[in-house]
Motif scaffolding. Structure first.
Motif, PDB file in Angstrom:
ATOM      1  N   LEU A  27       0.835  -1.194   0.000  1.00  0.00           N
ATOM      2  CA  LEU A  27       0.000   0.000   0.000  1.00  0.00           C
ATOM      3  C   LEU A  27       0.875   1.251   0.000  1.00  0.00           C
ATOM      4  CD1 LEU A  27      -2.748  -0.941   2.614  1.00  0.00           C
ATOM      5  CD2 LEU A  27      -2.722  -1.322   0.151  1.00  0.00           C
ATOM      6  N   PRO A  28       0.570   2.211  -0.863  1.00  0.00           N
ATOM      7  CA  PRO A  28       1.333   3.457  -0.876  1.00  0.00           C
ATOM      8  C   PRO A  28       1.235   4.162   0.476  1.00  0.00           C
ATOM      9  CG  PRO A  28      -0.163   3.341  -2.759  1.00  0.00           C
ATOM     10  CD  PRO A  28      -0.487   2.194  -1.862  1.00  0.00           C
ATOM     11  N   GLY A  29       2.348   4.679   0.938  1.00  0.00           N
ATOM     12  CA  GLY A  29       2.346   5.419   2.195  1.00  0.00           C
ATOM     13  C   GLY A  29       2.520   4.566   3.439  1.00  0.00           C
ATOM     14  N   PHE A  30       2.713   3.269   3.265  1.00  0.00           N
ATOM     15  CA  PHE A  30       2.865   2.369   4.408  1.00  0.00           C
ATOM     16  C   PHE A  30       4.177   1.588   4.330  1.00  0.00           C
ATOM     17  CE2 PHE A  30      -1.726   3.044   4.269  1.00  0.00           C
ATOM     18  CZ  PHE A  30      -2.004   3.321   5.601  1.00  0.00           C
ATOM     19  N   SER A  31       5.208   2.228   3.817  1.00  0.00           N
ATOM     20  CA  SER A  31       6.561   1.645   3.765  1.00  0.00           C
ATOM     21  C   SER A  31       6.594   0.279   3.085  1.00  0.00           C
ATOM     22  CB  SER A  31       7.154   1.538   5.165  1.00  0.00           C
ATOM     23  OG  SER A  31       7.199   2.801   5.781  1.00  0.00           O
ATOM     24  N   GLY A  32       5.800   0.117   2.041  1.00  0.00           N
ATOM     25  CA  GLY A  32       5.820  -1.123   1.282  1.00  0.00           C
ATOM     26  C   GLY A  32       5.115  -2.294   1.926  1.00  0.00           C
ATOM     27  N   GLN A  33       4.389  -2.044   3.003  1.00  0.00           N
ATOM     28  CA  GLN A  33       3.676  -3.135   3.668  1.00  0.00           C
ATOM     29  C   GLN A  33       2.343  -3.410   2.975  1.00  0.00           C
ATOM     30  OE1 GLN A  33       3.724  -1.611   7.791  1.00  0.00           O
ATOM     31  NE2 GLN A  33       4.838  -3.499   8.235  1.00  0.00           N
ATOM     32  N   THR A  34       1.949  -4.658   3.016  1.00  0.00           N
ATOM     33  CA  THR A  34       0.648  -5.053   2.472  1.00  0.00           C
ATOM     34  C   THR A  34      -0.437  -4.837   3.517  1.00  0.00           C
ATOM     35  OG1 THR A  34       0.807  -7.329   3.251  1.00  0.00           O
ATOM     36  CG2 THR A  34       1.746  -6.849   1.062  1.00  0.00           C
TER      37      THR A  34
END
Length: 60
Positions: A27-34
């Motif tokens: 997810l954009p804005g979440f440091s590449g976390q899903t």
């Protein structure tokens, strides 16, 4: 998890595709976390807020 899948299923056309997104799409804005990683970290409310923002056109 169920709430996220339920909320995103109409966008993706099926719960199965929504689940694939949940597990694999950073997810954009979440440091590449899903979404799955965020939910596992206790951040489900942030994922749901992100989905609401996308639905409102904020990240269009």
């Amino acid at each position: 998890m169920i709430e996220v899948i339920t909320k995103t299923s109409p966008r993706f056309g099926s719960p199965l595709i929504a689940y694939a997104w949940y597990r694999s799409e950073p997810l954009p804005g979440f440091s590449g976390q899903t979404a799955m990683q965020l939910v596992q970290d206790g951040r489900a409310s942030e994922v749901l807020e992100y989905i609401d923002a996308v639905d409102a056109g904020v990240y269009a």
